[in-house]
Design a protein around this motif. Structure first.
Motif, short mmCIF file in Angstrom:
data_model
loop_
_atom_site.label_atom_id
_atom_site.label_comp_id
_atom_site.label_asym_id
_atom_site.label_seq_id
_atom_site.Cartn_x
_atom_site.Cartn_y
_atom_site.Cartn_z
N TRP A 145 40.84 41.60 31.14
CA TRP A 145 41.67 41.89 32.32
C TRP A 145 41.33 40.92 33.45
O TRP A 145 42.23 40.44 34.15
CB TRP A 145 41.45 43.33 32.75
N VAL A 146 40.06 40.63 33.64
CA VAL A 146 39.63 39.68 34.67
C VAL A 146 40.22 38.30 34.40
O VAL A 146 40.79 37.65 35.28
CB VAL A 146 38.10 39.60 34.74
N LYS A 147 40.10 37.85 33.15
CA LYS A 147 40.57 36.51 32.79
C LYS A 147 42.09 36.41 32.88
O LYS A 147 42.64 35.46 33.46
CB LYS A 147 40.10 36.16 31.38
N THR A 148 42.78 37.40 32.33
CA THR A 148 44.23 37.37 32.28
C THR A 148 44.84 37.34 33.68
O THR A 148 45.84 36.63 33.93
CB THR A 148 44.78 38.58 31.51
N ASN A 149 44.23 38.06 34.60
CA ASN A 149 44.78 38.17 35.95
C ASN A 149 44.10 37.25 36.96
O ASN A 149 44.37 37.35 38.16
CB ASN A 149 44.69 39.63 36.42
N GLN A 150 43.22 36.37 36.46
CA GLN A 150 42.55 35.38 37.30
C GLN A 150 41.88 36.03 38.51
O GLN A 150 42.02 35.58 39.65
CB GLN A 150 43.53 34.30 37.74
N PRO A 208 38.77 37.07 40.95
CA PRO A 208 37.72 36.18 41.44
C PRO A 208 36.29 36.65 41.16
O PRO A 208 35.34 36.06 41.69
CB PRO A 208 37.97 36.16 42.95
N PHE A 209 36.10 37.68 40.34
CA PHE A 209 34.76 38.21 40.10
C PHE A 209 33.86 37.16 39.45
O PHE A 209 34.33 36.35 38.64
CB PHE A 209 34.84 39.46 39.22
N LYS A 229 45.00 40.62 45.36
CA LYS A 229 45.13 40.21 46.76
C LYS A 229 43.86 40.47 47.55
O LYS A 229 43.31 39.57 48.21
CB LYS A 229 46.31 40.94 47.41
N VAL A 230 43.36 41.71 47.50
CA VAL A 230 42.24 42.06 48.38
C VAL A 230 40.93 41.45 47.89
O VAL A 230 40.08 41.05 48.71
CB VAL A 230 42.12 43.60 48.53
N PHE A 231 40.72 41.34 46.58
CA PHE A 231 39.48 40.73 46.12
C PHE A 231 39.48 39.22 46.33
O PHE A 231 38.42 38.62 46.52
CB PHE A 231 39.19 41.09 44.66
N ASP A 232 40.63 38.59 46.31
CA ASP A 232 40.68 37.17 46.68
C ASP A 232 40.23 36.98 48.12
O ASP A 232 39.50 36.03 48.44
CB ASP A 232 42.09 36.61 46.50
N VAL A 233 40.63 37.88 49.00
CA VAL A 233 40.21 37.79 50.40
C VAL A 233 38.73 38.12 50.53
O VAL A 233 37.99 37.46 51.28
CB VAL A 233 41.07 38.71 51.29
N ALA A 234 38.25 39.14 49.81
CA ALA A 234 36.82 39.46 49.84
C ALA A 234 35.99 38.27 49.38
O ALA A 234 34.92 37.98 49.93
CB ALA A 234 36.54 40.68 48.96
N ASN A 235 36.49 37.58 48.36
CA ASN A 235 35.79 36.39 47.86
C ASN A 235 35.79 35.29 48.91
O ASN A 235 34.82 34.52 49.04
CB ASN A 235 36.47 35.89 46.59
N ARG A 236 36.85 35.19 49.67
CA ARG A 236 36.92 34.21 50.76
C ARG A 236 35.94 34.56 51.88
O ARG A 236 35.37 33.67 52.52
CB ARG A 236 38.35 34.16 51.30
N MET A 237 35.75 35.84 52.13
CA MET A 237 34.82 36.28 53.18
C MET A 237 33.36 36.09 52.77
O MET A 237 32.49 35.88 53.63
CB MET A 237 35.06 37.77 53.48
N ARG A 238 33.10 36.15 51.48
CA ARG A 238 31.73 36.22 50.98
C ARG A 238 30.82 35.08 51.45
O ARG A 238 29.69 35.34 51.88
CB ARG A 238 31.77 36.30 49.45
N PRO A 239 31.23 33.81 51.40
CA PRO A 239 30.30 32.75 51.82
C PRO A 239 29.86 32.85 53.27
O PRO A 239 28.78 32.36 53.63
CB PRO A 239 31.11 31.47 51.58
N PHE A 240 30.66 33.49 54.11
CA PHE A 240 30.31 33.56 55.52
C PHE A 240 29.15 34.52 55.78
O PHE A 240 28.52 34.47 56.84
CB PHE A 240 31.54 33.95 56.35
#
Length: 687
Positions: A278-283, A285-286, A563-574
């Motif tokens: 499911w992670v791979k198919t839907n790309q 960001p985990f 949508k939301v995990f892509d944004v969480a991934n964007r927040m993570r480095p900060f």
């Protein structure tokens, strides 16, 4: 060799405070009695081990006049942060046992003052009050005693092992205790004097010939008048990242994880592979695949659907894979698939606990590796404590975890700890050795973690302990914590969402690599989801209507997760940058006596607002949450790290992007007409 200093407690306190608040002098801020005689404000023979522009490391040796007892202290002065750390080790250097050491305090400070403000945080017991701020005034117009006591053998269960002291003159100190066991701190005001002491909850012991016993380490930060308590949160957060966070063999920070779980290890390999697909198919960001409790024990058939199953706690101590569910005897195939998809592999273990009846096979052969209690004292006769203070038991734990790391190709080792060990430690102390079992245990715990990291420099350790009950700086320096409170597990009500906001706001300074489950949100609940986001945000599909393992997510649900995990991934480095709380970390505005009578909610009247900024990237984000009962729809704050003369691209979540001057961005103004709404903005300096 310098002579022992035998001073009165008050005189010691006044002089010792100067150590923390006026230059971090050479004296050691300890207090204790030895052979019935009080000692404090020690000044032994000191030798500088190393020194740089930012740091001085020295060793101080103080020896009692009888030549039997000495204290060897590693002292680190962090010049850039205005902080000093003391790590004392007590030794018997003669052929005879020492006299009794009583009530050893790793910290003993004091200062003349008419009154002081004490800022502290509660610990976690998996309630909506987790890590809540507690403020009190000692002295003038206030009480005269404030004590924090750990009633169990986990350092942040009752109280967070950090507190601040603010003086009327405008300066103060911030204190952290490094002890992953039971500790206490006592702050008192009497006759115009303020004293603060901290150490283990109880010590009364003699050292045996050749014995070396660890005591709690302590960090003391000076806070000058021109730096507010809120600004100190930023400084401490930077310190914890730079000085007290795990690093790999190259000295680089072990990065935070964004994990997806299969639920517990009760899931079959086929179920686990389905989640990874499911992670791979839907790309998605985990970057980590998390296998929690329920994978171990003798052959048995657990519940495969619920998170961790219905039998996981029956087999703690038996760290063989359940052959009924995992016939391969390891998770190598799962790890290979995770690695091929760019995910790290995580496995849960709880090596410090085992069931009492029936005991796992290894402990039937080695009962001496367990700390015994009388049968009547064992809660439900279900659990015993594996004694990490026993070298043979610790060696077995090290080899057991090392085998799991190698055979299941682990990148992250998750250590849980679901018991109160203090009764076990106390029950195994002789009358003249009170506290020794705990000292050896905690020393063994650190030796275990350090040996794992030595063997596997790539390995990250994730520290749970019933969710956030071991968050002292010694534990944080060795492990990340992505389950900072068990109250965040499962879908709850508004108290759960507000709690995870409070927990991050109040603890991020001390625990930079933290996170929790995202289940305080419901489907399509952006407010709840981003309330849960931190350096690591855990997604357990089986907690979302048994998603993937039993029921397929709808395309709309999958799109929302994406949508939301892509944004969480964007927040993570900060979260590797600088933390700026933009509201005061304050107690609830509703008095505690009315707290449960009125609403049974954490304080809903305040905004929750913070900023994360990366100076090296000239970018960051700021987020503001208007809560359920926040009366004012407007909030204004000053952002930090912004160049007022530069241009910035500013993107609002759910909105557009605009270019604006730094001077305008610094004066960040938010208006939210609706209750339970939020504003999230990303900004980046235009080069």
């Amino acid at each position: 060799m310098k002579k022992v200093e035998n001073l009165s407690c008050l005189a010691v306190g006044l002089v010792s405070f100067l150590l923390a608040s006026q230059g971090l002098a050479a004296e050691l801020p300890y207090a204790f009695t030895y052979g019935g005689v009080p000692y404090a404000h020690l000044d032994g023979d000191s030798q500088v081990v190393s020194e740089t522009v930012d740091r001085r490391v020295s060793t101080n040796v103080w020896t009692a006049s009888d030549g039997l007892f000495r204290i060897v202290t590693r002292k680190v002065e962090y010049k850039r942060f205005g902080a000093v750390e003391y790590a004392p080790r007590l030794e018997c250097v003669g052929t005879n046992a020492t006299k009794i050491v009583d009530d050893f305090r790793s910290l003993s400070l004091g200062r003349a003052a008419s009154g002081v403000k004490v800022r502290a945080l509660k610990g976690t017991t998996a309630t909506e009050r987790d890590f809540e701020a507690v403020h009190t005034t000692l002295g003038k117009d206030g009480t005269n005693v404030f004590s924090m006591v750990a009633f169990e053998g986990r350092s942040s269960a009752q109280w967070m092992p950090w507190w601040g002291i603010d003086y009327p003159e405008g300066d103060g100190v911030e204190v952290g205790i490094g002890w992953t066991g039971a500790w206490r701190a006592d702050l008192k005001h009497a006759n115009g004097e303020m004293t603060c002491s901290a150490g283990m909850t109880e010590t009364h012991f003699r050292l045996l010939p050749g014995e070396s016993l660890r005591q709690p380490s302590v960090l003391v930060f000076t806070r000058p008048k021109d730096i507010s308590p809120r600004a100190m949160q930023t400084r401490i957060h930077r310190f914890m990242i730079d000085e007290k966070s795990p690093r790999d063999a190259k000295g680089e920070l072990l990065k935070p994880i964004l994990p997806i779980t299969a639920g517990g290890g009760n899931k079959t390999p086929e179920m686990m592979l389905k989640v990874l697909d499911w992670v791979k198919t839907n790309q998605m960001p985990f970057d980590c695949f998390w296998v929690d409790a329920g994978w171990n024990g003798p052959a048995h058939s657990p519940d495969l659907i619920s998170n961790c199953g219905n039998m996981w706690y029956h087999f703690v101590g038996d760290w063989r894979f359940n052959p009924t569910v995992h016939p391969a005897g390891n998770l190598a195939k799962i790890a290979d698939t995770a690695h091929a998809n760019g995910l790290r592999m995580l496995l849960w273990v709880e090596p410090e606990r085992c069931v009492a009846e029936p005991a796992p096979p290894v402990f039937k052969e080695h009962r001496d590796w367990l700390l015994p209690l009388k049968d009547a004292d064992i809660k439900n006769k279900r659990q015993l404590n594996v004694n990490l203070g026993n070298p043979a038991a610790r060696a077995w734990v090290v080899e057991t975890i090392s085998r799991l790391v190698r055979e299941s190709k682990l990148d992250v080792y998750r250590q849980d700890f679901n018991m109160n060990t203090l009764p076990f430690w106390k029950a195994n102390d002789a009358p003249d050795r009170r506290g020794v079992t705990e000292m050896k245990y905690i020393d063994g715990l650190y030796a275990f973690w350090d040996e794992l990291r030595r063997r596997f420099p790539h390995l990250a350790i994730e520290n749970c302990a019933s969710g956030g009950r071991r968050l002292d700086f010694e534990a944080v320096s060795r492990a990340h914590s992505y389950c900072r409170t068990d109250f965040a597990i499962g879908h709850g009500g508004p108290t759960q969402v507000t709690d995870v906001q409070n927990v991050l706001l109040n603890t991020l300074a001390y625990v930079p690599f933290q996170g929790s489950e995202t289940t305080p949100a419901r489907f399509f609940d952006d407010y709840g989801f981003f309330s849960s986001v931190a350096a690591g945000s855990v997604f357990t599909p089986s907690d979302w209507n048994a998603g993937i393992v039993k029921n397929a997510f709808t395309p709309e649900q999958t799109a929302w997760f994406k949508k939301v995990f892509d944004v969480a991934n964007r927040m993570r480095p900060f979260f590797l940058g600088d933390y700026y709380p933009l509201v005061e970390i304050a107690p609830p505005s509703v008095p505690e006596k009315w707290y449960f009578k009125m609403t049974n909610l954490p304080d809903e009247r305040r905004w929750c607002v913070y900023q994360m900024h990366r100076a090296d990237l000239d970018s960051g984000f700021a987020v503001a949450f208007r809560r359920l009962d926040t009366p004012d729809p407007d909030f204004a704050a000053k952002l930090s790290g912004i160049d007022p003369s530069a241009d910035y691209d500013v993107e609002t979540y759910g909105g557009g992007t605009q270019r604006m001057k730094g001077a305008a961005l610094i004066d960040w103004r938010v208006r939210l007409e609706r209750l339970r709404d939020f504003r999230l903005v990303f900004y980046r300096k235009v080069q």
